[in-house]
Write a protein that holds these residues in place. Structure first.
Motif, PDB file in Angstrom:
ATOM      1  N   SER A   1      10.243 -21.213 -15.570  1.00  0.00           N
ATOM      2  CA  SER A   1       9.259 -20.243 -15.103  1.00  0.00           C
ATOM      3  C   SER A   1       9.949 -19.057 -14.443  1.00  0.00           C
ATOM      4  O   SER A   1      11.146 -19.099 -14.152  1.00  0.00           O
TER       5      SER A   1
ATOM      6  N   GLU B   1      -2.013 -27.144 -15.690  1.00  0.00           N
ATOM      7  CA  GLU B   1      -2.087 -25.819 -15.080  1.00  0.00           C
ATOM      8  C   GLU B   1      -1.391 -25.804 -13.724  1.00  0.00           C
ATOM      9  O   GLU B   1      -0.784 -24.797 -13.342  1.00  0.00           O
TER      10      GLU B   1
ATOM     11  N   ASN C   1       3.273 -17.169 -16.662  1.00  0.00           N
ATOM     12  CA  ASN C   1       4.392 -17.319 -15.731  1.00  0.00           C
ATOM     13  C   ASN C   1       5.693 -17.709 -16.429  1.00  0.00           C
ATOM     14  O   ASN C   1       6.709 -17.931 -15.764  1.00  0.00           O
TER      15      ASN C   1
ATOM     16  N   VAL D   1      -2.251 -18.528  -7.275  1.00  0.00           N
ATOM     17  CA  VAL D   1      -2.223 -19.320  -8.505  1.00  0.00           C
ATOM     18  C   VAL D   1      -3.068 -20.566  -8.359  1.00  0.00           C
ATOM     19  O   VAL D   1      -3.842 -20.932  -9.230  1.00  0.00           O
TER      20      VAL D   1
ATOM     21  N   THR E   1       2.241 -24.964 -13.887  1.00  0.00           N
ATOM     22  CA  THR E   1       2.634 -23.568 -14.082  1.00  0.00           C
ATOM     23  C   THR E   1       2.919 -22.870 -12.765  1.00  0.00           C
ATOM     24  O   THR E   1       3.315 -21.703 -12.761  1.00  0.00           O
ATOM     25  N   THR E   2       2.717 -23.562 -11.627  1.00  0.00           N
ATOM     26  CA  THR E   2       2.831 -22.928 -10.320  1.00  0.00           C
ATOM     27  C   THR E   2       4.259 -22.920  -9.792  1.00  0.00           C
ATOM     28  O   THR E   2       5.115 -23.690 -10.229  1.00  0.00           O
TER      29      THR E   2
ATOM     30  N   ASN F   1      -4.463 -20.848 -18.504  1.00  0.00           N
ATOM     31  CA  ASN F   1      -4.140 -20.233 -17.223  1.00  0.00           C
ATOM     32  C   ASN F   1      -2.733 -20.621 -16.782  1.00  0.00           C
ATOM     33  O   ASN F   1      -2.371 -21.795 -16.798  1.00  0.00           O
ATOM     34  N   GLY F   2      -1.938 -19.628 -16.404  1.00  0.00           N
ATOM     35  CA  GLY F   2      -0.600 -19.877 -15.897  1.00  0.00           C
ATOM     36  C   GLY F   2       0.499 -19.740 -16.932  1.00  0.00           C
ATOM     37  O   GLY F   2       1.678 -19.658 -16.574  1.00  0.00           O
TER      38      GLY F   2
END
Length: 424
Positions: free
Chosen positions: A338, A316, A112, A13, A319-320, A108-109
């Motif tokens: 998430s 972004e 999730n 990611v 989002t991890t 992006n992300g």
């Protein structure tokens, strides 16, 4: 409940996050939550390990109740932060519709986050997403384990057991319930929205209101207020002048047995008392249980940010799995929305999360489409607890109010209560 962090997933990611901006850039995060220390000591340093070229400033509101009006003024004057903490549904949708928040549907992300987590920050059609889902909060009751031991009681599961515990605490000189009505929102959020889902059956009841299949003056809501009415006997002296801060002090100092709670207060009492937690009680053992697992917090991009590239890099990163882990374990009581896997270290947070395996979860009944009714919920909850309004008066006031502006409620047919049916 445990989630397990996947380092390989995290690495993949992070590699997909946008390339660093070249020049040193400062971005500001605007929020109503006073979590400055956690952001400054945990979240921002973790991000800066990947992007030292981006300085992040966390700016919380002096008065969370005034955040919405302050934020609107900042947007209008071009002084809003680069990233904006988002309330769910109607709390943020008007900001997107006004062009203040950037669409992030394809960011992006975003994949999730499951659809139920994204829904509070999407347009009604679900076609556009305008804030990143961050965290939910769970409603329930905290209790002082040492007081319960002295009283010889265990955590209650049913309504009768709940009130028996409160009566026992009162007899022994404790304040049974540490809550007041001066700050208004407490009675609704930690009272009505806490116990209510077991009466209106969670999501089924919430959607029945939205779709006009059930009226707000139906038996489920009447019974919620009847339950709430009984609280006044157990709130102690001068509870109508007790603030949220006063209630916290009362419980933290070991003077109160039970605290009607949101998970956001886990850290408030950490290491201060021997803390326990129990679910909202049901009518009888074996009944299906419901609780509020409210989608509370998101994060959006200021559409007119002068540091848009850096702000998106930070969003972004949020989002991890790394951020999800930090959020849940450092802001204990705020549960990442998430689908990443990670450990939950705090035992109270872990127990509240475990309710998801035992009961059906819902969100606050007025959050979606019915937010204009929120202040009426405040007033009626206070009125019932302060004994200035009967439960019957409360549901009647709610229906009269919502039927003026919400057509599905206006057109909904009233179902007779059990007492009304018997009278026929």
């Amino acid at each position: 409940m445990k989630k397990y962090l996947s380092l390989s997933l995290l690495g993949s990611v992070l590699l997909n996050i946008a390339a660093p901006v070249m020049a040193q850039t400062t971005i500001t995060v605007d929020s109503w939550r006073k979590d400055d220390a956690i952001w400054e000591q945990k979240i921002i340093p973790a991000f800066n390990k990947h992007h030292p070229e981006i300085t992040v400033v966390y700016r919380s509101s002096d008065d969370s109740a005034q955040f919405d009006s302050e934020l609107k003024s900042r947007f209008e004057n071009g002084k809003a932060g680069d990233l904006i903490a988002c309330r769910p549904f109607d709390g943020s949708l008007p900001l997107f519709e006004a062009g203040y928040l950037k669409e992030i549907t394809e960011m992006n992300g975003i994949e999730n986050f499951p659809s139920f987590a994204q829904a509070p920050w999407q347009t009604d059609s679900g076609a556009q997403t305008f804030c990143l889902p961050m965290a939910s909060v769970i409603h329930g009751f905290m209790y002082n384990k040492d007081i319960f031991k002295k009283l010889g009681v265990t955590r209650p599961e049913t309504n009768d057991e709940f009130f028996n515990v409160l009566e026992r605490a009162k007899q022994e000189g404790y304040v049974p319930l540490a809550m007041g009505t001066k700050d208004k929102w407490e009675a609704a959020t930690m009272g009505f929205q806490n116990i209510g889902p077991n009466f209106w059956k969670g999501e089924d009841g919430r959607f029945a209101l939205i779709e006009g299949k059930e009226r707000i003056d139906s038996e489920a809501y009447l019974n919620t207020f009847h339950h709430l009415k009984r609280w006044s006997k157990y709130l102690g002296n001068r509870y109508s002048s007790r603030t949220y801060a006063d209630a916290i002090s009362l419980f933290a100092e070991g003077k109160a047995a039970v605290y009607p709670a949101g998970s956001w207060d886990i850290l408030t009492f950490k290491d201060k008392i021997n803390l326990g937690v129990f679910k909202p009680p049901v009518e009888k053992r074996g009944d299906a249980c419901y609780f509020s697992d409210h989608t509370d917090l998101g994060m959006g991009l200021n559409a007119k940010s002068k540091n848009a590239e850096a702000a998106q890099i930070f969003l972004e990163w949020m989002t991890t799995a790394e951020f999800a882990n930090i959020l849940t374990n450092e802001m204990s009581g705020f549960f990442s929305l998430s689908n990443h896997f990670f450990d939950v270290s705090d035992p109270i947070a872990q127990e509240m999360m475990s309710w998801r395996d035992e009961c059906d979860s819902t969100i606050r009944s007025t959050a979606q489409h019915l937010s204009r009714m929120e202040r009426d919920i405040w007033q009626t909850s206070i009125g019932v607890i302060n004994k200035t309004m009967s439960p019957e008066m409360a549901v009647s006031k709610l229906y009269r109010g919502v039927s003026r502006w919400y057509l599905p409620q206006k057109n909904a047919k009233k179902k007779l209560t059990a007492e009304e049916c018997e009278a026929l």
